[in-house]
Design a protein around this motif. Structure first.
Motif, PDB file in Angstrom:
ATOM      1  N   PRO A  30       4.584  -7.657   7.385  1.00  0.00           N
ATOM      2  CA  PRO A  30       4.917  -8.522   7.088  1.00  0.00           C
ATOM      3  C   PRO A  30       5.443  -8.977   8.873  1.00  0.00           C
ATOM      4  O   PRO A  30       5.704 -10.348   9.193  1.00  0.00           O
ATOM      5  N   TYR A  83       5.076  -6.713  -2.410  1.00  0.00           N
ATOM      6  CA  TYR A  83       5.109  -6.360  -1.492  1.00  0.00           C
ATOM      7  C   TYR A  83       4.523  -5.064  -0.845  1.00  0.00           C
ATOM      8  O   TYR A  83       5.320  -4.195  -0.651  1.00  0.00           O
ATOM      9  N   HIS A 130      -0.190  -8.700   0.994  1.00  0.00           N
ATOM     10  CA  HIS A 130       0.260  -9.032   1.907  1.00  0.00           C
ATOM     11  C   HIS A 130      -0.773  -9.587   2.761  1.00  0.00           C
ATOM     12  O   HIS A 130      -0.661 -10.532   3.430  1.00  0.00           O
ATOM     13  N   VAL A 134       0.616 -12.692   4.092  1.00  0.00           N
ATOM     14  CA  VAL A 134       1.004 -12.741   5.616  1.00  0.00           C
ATOM     15  C   VAL A 134       0.152 -14.010   6.411  1.00  0.00           C
ATOM     16  O   VAL A 134       0.847 -15.191   7.226  1.00  0.00           O
TER      17      VAL A 134
END
Length: 280
Positions: A30, A83, A130, A134
Motif C-alpha cells: 500500500p 489486504y 491490492h 492501489v
C-alpha cells in the motif's frame, strides 16, 4: 533499432488520451497510498493518467497477486478488499475502494475465453487485491467504474497469457480498459541491498529491452510477440524477475491491444527504474 515512441514525461497537457490497455507498476503493497517518498513518481503518473484518459465504461484488472489453476474472473456484484500484505501501519488495513463489480462482464469474459478453448471460470467469492485497489484509488478515487479482476494462470506461461489477452480484444469496442498491474522490476532482495553498478546496469538493460519491445515501430507484431514470449532471454531478465508474476500482466495487455504501445513512462521506484506502458 529505433525504439519508436520514447519514454514520456508524465502527461501535463489538457488533451485527453484514449487507452485500450495500460500496464503499470503498482509499487510495494500500500506504500503509494501512504505517502512513501520512493513511490512519488508512481503516484504522480497514476493520478495524472486518471484525469486524462477517456473514462472507461468498465475496467478489467490483471493483477500480479492472483494466480489460479484456470483463468478466473471475479463475479460478485460488490467484491470486498483483500489486504494481501503485512507489516504496514494499521491505516493500511482500513483503506476503502468500493468499486462495483460487473457480473455480466465477468460472464462475457468467461464466454470469450471459452470460445477460444481457454479454460475459464467465474469466482463469486474472491475480492479485489491490492494490485487492483492501489492503482485505481489513485486513478479513479470516486470508485464508480465497474471492475472485474482476471487471474493469471499458474505456470505463468507467457504465450498463454498473450493468447488470453487476444481472446478478450472485442471488449475494446465496449470501451473496456485492460489494466495490467505488476512491476517491470520485481527483485525483492535487490530493493533492500546497496545497489552496485552491476545491479543498476542489469536493471537498465532490461528496461531498455522492454521499452524497445513494447514500443518500437520497426518491429512487426510477430517479432514483438516472439520477443515477449521469450522475455527471459533478454539482458538482465532473471535479475529483474526471479519469478515473473509481476511481468506477465504486461503480456495480457499486449495480447489485448495487439499493437505497439503508444507511450512509455520511465519511473524511479524505490531507487530502481520501472516502466509503465499505454496502448491506445
Amino acid at each position: 533499432m529505433s525504439a519508436g515512441p520514447q519514454n514520456s514525461d508524465f502527461p501535463t497537457t489538457d488533451s485527453t488520451l484514449s487507452a485500450s490497455a495500460l500496464y503499470v507498476t503498482h509499487g510495494g503493497g500500500p506504500l503509494p497510498l501512504l505517502g512513501d517518498l520512493g513511490h512519488r513518481e508512481i503516484v504522480a503518473l497514476l493520478t495524472s493518467l486518471g484525469s486524462r484518459l477517456v473514462r472507461p465504461s468498465a475496467i478489467v484488472i490483471v493483477s500480479a497477486h492472483w494466480e489460479a489453476a484456470v483463468a478466473s474472473v471475479t463475479a460478485s456484484a460488490q467484491p470486498e478488499l483483500i489486504y494481501d500484505y503485512s507489516g504496514f501501519p494499521e491505516s493500511a488495513y482500513h483503506l476503502s475502494y468500493p468499486a462495483p463489480g460487473d457480473p455480466a462482464l465477468a460472464r462475457q469474459i468467461v464466454e470469450l475465453l471459452s470460445a477460444q478453448r481457454i479454460d475459464a471460470r467465474l469466482d463469486t467469492t474472491r475480492g479485489y487485491d491490492h494490485g487492483m485497489f492501489v492503482p485505481l484509488k489513485l486513478m479513479y478515487p470516486d470508485a464508480s467504474i465497474p471492475c472485474v479482476q482476471l487471474s493469471l494462470v499458474r505456470g505463468l506461461n507467457p504465450t498463454q497469457h498473450l493468447v488470453i489477452g487476444a481472446a478478450l480484444a472485442t471488449l475494446r469496442q465496449q470501451n473496456v480498459l485492460l489494466l495490467g498491474s505488476g512491476s517491470s522490476f520485481h527483485n525483492m532482495q535487490a530493493f533492500f541491498q546497496p545497489q552496485t553498478a552491476a545491479m543498476r546496469a542489469q536493471n537498465l538493460d532490461f528496461e531498455h529491452w522492454l521499452t524497445e519491445t513494447c514500443t518500437s515501430t520497426t518491429l512487426d507484431e510477430a517479432q514483438r510477440r516472439e520477443r515477449l514470449a521469450h522475455w527471459d532471454t533478454a539482458p538482465g531478465a532473471r535479475y529483474c524477475h526471479p519469478r515473473e508474476e509481476h511481468l506477465i500482466p504486461l503480456h495480457v495487455c499486449y495480447g489485448y491491444a495487439g499493437t505497439a504501445a503508444q507511450q512509455a513512462f520511465a519511473l524511479d521506484t524505490m531507487k530502481t527504474q520501472t516502466s509503465a506502458f499505454l496502448w491506445s
